[in-house]
Design a protein around this motif. Structure first.
Motif, PDB file in Angstrom:
ATOM      1  N   ILE A 157       0.837  -1.208   0.000  1.00 45.08           N
ATOM      2  CA  ILE A 157       0.000   0.000   0.000  1.00 45.08           C
ATOM      3  C   ILE A 157       0.871   1.256   0.000  1.00 45.08           C
ATOM      4  O   ILE A 157       0.602   2.215  -0.723  1.00 45.08           O
ATOM      5  N   GLY A 158       1.952   1.249   0.782  1.00 47.02           N
ATOM      6  CA  GLY A 158       2.830   2.418   0.850  1.00 47.02           C
ATOM      7  C   GLY A 158       3.506   2.703  -0.477  1.00 47.02           C
ATOM      8  O   GLY A 158       3.716   3.850  -0.860  1.00 47.02           O
ATOM      9  N   GLY A 159       3.838   1.615  -1.206  1.00 46.44           N
ATOM     10  CA  GLY A 159       4.518   1.774  -2.487  1.00 46.44           C
ATOM     11  C   GLY A 159       3.707   2.549  -3.501  1.00 46.44           C
ATOM     12  O   GLY A 159       4.243   3.162  -4.424  1.00 46.44           O
ATOM     13  N   MET A 160       2.371   2.526  -3.320  1.00 47.14           N
ATOM     14  CA  MET A 160       1.491   3.190  -4.283  1.00 47.14           C
ATOM     15  C   MET A 160       1.651   4.713  -4.245  1.00 47.14           C
ATOM     16  O   MET A 160       1.381   5.403  -5.221  1.00 47.14           O
ATOM     17  N   ALA A 161       2.111   5.242  -3.094  1.00 46.06           N
ATOM     18  CA  ALA A 161       2.079   6.701  -2.890  1.00 46.06           C
ATOM     19  C   ALA A 161       3.110   7.449  -3.724  1.00 46.06           C
ATOM     20  O   ALA A 161       2.898   8.605  -4.082  1.00 46.06           O
ATOM     21  N   THR A 162       4.263   6.819  -4.015  1.00 45.79           N
ATOM     22  CA  THR A 162       5.331   7.552  -4.708  1.00 45.79           C
ATOM     23  C   THR A 162       5.840   6.749  -5.902  1.00 45.79           C
ATOM     24  O   THR A 162       5.520   5.567  -6.040  1.00 45.79           O
ATOM     25  N   PRO A 197      -3.397  10.050  -1.405  1.00 41.40           N
ATOM     26  CA  PRO A 197      -4.770   9.810  -0.931  1.00 41.40           C
ATOM     27  C   PRO A 197      -5.201   8.340  -1.108  1.00 41.40           C
ATOM     28  O   PRO A 197      -5.858   7.786  -0.224  1.00 41.40           O
ATOM     29  N   MET A 198      -4.810   7.726  -2.234  1.00 41.91           N
ATOM     30  CA  MET A 198      -5.131   6.304  -2.445  1.00 41.91           C
ATOM     31  C   MET A 198      -4.528   5.460  -1.319  1.00 41.91           C
ATOM     32  O   MET A 198      -5.180   4.581  -0.743  1.00 41.91           O
ATOM     33  N   ALA A 404      -2.124   0.471 -13.677  1.00 42.32           N
ATOM     34  CA  ALA A 404      -0.956   0.460 -12.786  1.00 42.32           C
ATOM     35  C   ALA A 404      -1.371   0.243 -11.334  1.00 42.32           C
ATOM     36  O   ALA A 404      -0.715  -0.471 -10.584  1.00 42.32           O
ATOM     37  N   VAL A 405      -2.501   0.853 -10.929  1.00 46.31           N
ATOM     38  CA  VAL A 405      -2.960   0.692  -9.543  1.00 46.31           C
ATOM     39  C   VAL A 405      -3.459  -0.737  -9.326  1.00 46.31           C
ATOM     40  O   VAL A 405      -3.141  -1.381  -8.322  1.00 46.31           O
ATOM     41  N   GLY A 406      -4.211  -1.248 -10.303  1.00 49.45           N
ATOM     42  CA  GLY A 406      -4.732  -2.621 -10.195  1.00 49.45           C
ATOM     43  C   GLY A 406      -3.607  -3.637 -10.066  1.00 49.45           C
ATOM     44  O   GLY A 406      -3.711  -4.614  -9.315  1.00 49.45           O
ATOM     45  N   ALA A 407      -2.487  -3.362 -10.752  1.00 50.24           N
ATOM     46  CA  ALA A 407      -1.341  -4.285 -10.697  1.00 50.24           C
ATOM     47  C   ALA A 407      -0.763  -4.361  -9.289  1.00 50.24           C
ATOM     48  O   ALA A 407      -0.100  -5.330  -8.938  1.00 50.24           O
ATOM     49  N   GLN A 408      -1.034  -3.318  -8.481  1.00 52.61           N
ATOM     50  CA  GLN A 408      -0.487  -3.317  -7.114  1.00 52.61           C
ATOM     51  C   GLN A 408      -1.455  -3.883  -6.078  1.00 52.61           C
ATOM     52  O   GLN A 408      -1.125  -3.990  -4.906  1.00 52.61           O
ATOM     53  N   LEU A 409      -2.669  -4.228  -6.517  1.00 47.82           N
ATOM     54  CA  LEU A 409      -3.639  -4.787  -5.560  1.00 47.82           C
ATOM     55  C   LEU A 409      -3.463  -6.300  -5.471  1.00 47.82           C
ATOM     56  O   LEU A 409      -4.425  -7.058  -5.571  1.00 47.82           O
ATOM     57  N   SER A 410      -2.215  -6.742  -5.292  1.00 45.66           N
ATOM     58  CA  SER A 410      -1.954  -8.195  -5.276  1.00 45.66           C
ATOM     59  C   SER A 410      -1.990  -8.691  -3.834  1.00 45.66           C
ATOM     60  O   SER A 410      -0.958  -8.775  -3.187  1.00 45.66           O
ATOM     61  N   TYR A 411      -3.203  -8.960  -3.352  1.00 45.10           N
ATOM     62  CA  TYR A 411      -3.367  -9.276  -1.935  1.00 45.10           C
ATOM     63  C   TYR A 411      -3.781 -10.723  -1.666  1.00 45.10           C
ATOM     64  O   TYR A 411      -3.843 -11.130  -0.513  1.00 45.10           O
TER      65      TYR A 411
END
Length: 464
Positions: A157-162, A197-198, A404-411
């Motif tokens: 989640i933190g990686g998404m910010a920057t 914010p995300m 790009a955001v969807g690629a990071q929702l690997s939960y």
């Protein structure tokens, strides 16, 4: 081109050859099949975006070498621990720290660092069920799960910010400038205005989910037998005061963050890049600051610097090559004419409502990412979405950002990202725990994106 893509992807997914070696395949496959010239492919492997990653990896190694992450984590844990122990606050402190570290350091090293901190806490608990009664043992087991899941998800989640936090954001920036060089580029500060914010929404969702699912009113009582402030404070005092070297590494890191944030500010207030006619990039300053680490003395032994090349042996070349392969594949998509064929096939989506397009792109990318790493997903999905945007006549970022955001929702699965593997390999969690905890987060992520992208996103990225 499709054949090469399938080849590289199979190697990435199956680990038949090491990740870095699989990522070098385009260097010989592209020229061999006439997709592009040897020089053109090789150039994709090094550009400003990749030098940004290289520099931030060197800084991360310096932070790890001097144990700065451990000091920070112990400080936060003793601060949030509470007396008696408050499990909700402890989770908030540790997950919050992980999110913060992960914003500046690549997700995987961040997970590795913070899991070490977590195991330091978890080793205090008895692994044997017999000690301390069954009810307490169950509480401890549930809290252990919450802690490992919290760190694992918080670093994603933190990686998404920057931009430096994760490869997927970097691939987005690289592909955006490859496909649409005439458009306004995405800078470090513009992405952060949207990504932060995300991250905050997902962080609150993560904390609430962990507290509801894994903490009961007895958890605090069960924990206080094994955790107290004086323990943590003692460990912190054993580290001693901060050395000159630690302070200098933090100063270089802080300086770099300031430079990233102020390179370009708004349309009315230009950043410092105007002094250089816009010729400098985020990678320029990252390498410059990383170079300082090899010049500033460490103050320990005569002639010893903060970093030497020997300490850089642990550099994650495989990730750097993976990003290079991603950019090479994006170029190959374009030069081979594959994108034109694909965009014709996707033409039926023309006229679809814009609000529906973003969540669909995000869900599509979010499904693919469970089976392969975030970076590989972004590499595969973003060229398709860039072309789709052109062919259906919506702003390409309305599709590429969700991709790009969807690629990071690997939960949901351990295969989703290297960080998931690190957390899973501790032995505290099962795949069922991941699915049950990760699903609500995934839903919140897609919902937050659907709301934020047409509103905040159109302001930040100039999509109006």
């Amino acid at each position: 081109m499709l054949g090469v893509l399938a080849w590289v992807f199979l190697w990435w997914i199956t680990d038949a050859v090491p990740l870095g070696v699989a990522s070098m395949a385009p260097l010989f496959l592209f020229p061999a099949f006439g997709i592009s010239s040897a020089d053109a492919v090789a150039k994709a492997y090094m550009d400003d975006v990749i030098s940004l990653v290289l520099g931030s990896f060197i800084l991360a190694l310096a932070i790890e070498h001097y144990g700065i992450h451990r000091r920070l984590a112990l400080k936060i844990t003793s601060l949030f621990c509470g007396d008696p122990v408050k499990p909700h606050l402890l989770l908030l402190g540790i997950c919050g720290t992980t999110v913060f570290i992960s914003m500046w350091i690549h997700n995987t090293p961040c997970t590795v660092m913070m899991i070490q901190v977590a195991t330091g806490i978890l080793q205090r608990f008895p692994r044997d069920q017999q000690e301390g009664g069954a009810a307490d043992a169950r509480e401890l087991q549930r809290f252990s799960k919450a802690l490992v899941l919290g760190i694992m998800y918080a670093s994603t989640i933190g990686g998404m910010a920057t931009l430096t936090g994760t490869g997927a954001n970097i691939i987005l920036v690289g592909m955006w400038s490859t496909y649409f060089p005439e458009q306004r580029p995405i800078t470090f500060s513009s992405w952060m205005s949207f990504g932060l914010p995300m991250t905050l929404i997902l962080f609150v969702a993560l904390w609430a989910t962990l507290c509801l699912m894994y903490c009961s009113k007895n958890t605090g009582r069960a924990l206080s037998a094994y955790l107290d402030r004086s323990h943590l404070r003692r460990e912190l005092s054993l580290l001693g005061p901060m050395t000159f070297a630690e302070k200098m590494v933090l100063a270089v890191f802080g300086g770099l963050i300031v430079l990233w944030m102020t390179r370009s500010l708004t349309d009315d207030i230009p950043g410092w890049e105007v002094l250089f006619d816009g010729k400098v990039g985020d990678g320029t300053v990252t390498i410059m600051m990383a170079t300082l680490l090899f010049i500033i003395p460490s103050g320990k032994n005569d002639g010893e610097k903060l970093m030497d090349w020997g300490k850089c042996r642990k550099l994650q070349w495989s990730i750097i090559l993976l990003l290079g392969a991603g950019f090479a594949i994006a170029d190959g998509f374009k030069s081979s004419g594959l994108t034109d064929i694909l965009s014709e096939g996707l033409g039926f989506l023309r006229g679809a409502p814009v609000l529906a397009v973003a969540p669909v792109a995000c869900v599509f990318s979010g499904v693919v990412t469970e089976f392969t790493s975030d970076d590989a997903t972004a590499t595969l999905v973003l060229p398709l979405l860039a072309e789709l945007g052109k062919s259906i006549g919506v702003h390409p970022l309305l599709l590429m950002v969700p991709g790009a955001v969807g690629a990071q929702l690997s939960y949901l699965l351990p295969t989703g990202s290297p960080g998931n593997v690190v957390g899973f390999s501790t032995g505290y969690i099962t795949i069922r725990d991941m699915v049950v905890t990760g699903m609500p987060l995934k839903i919140v992520g897609v919902a937050a994106l659907t709301i934020l992208l047409p509103t905040l996103g159109s302001l930040v990225f100039g999509m109006a």
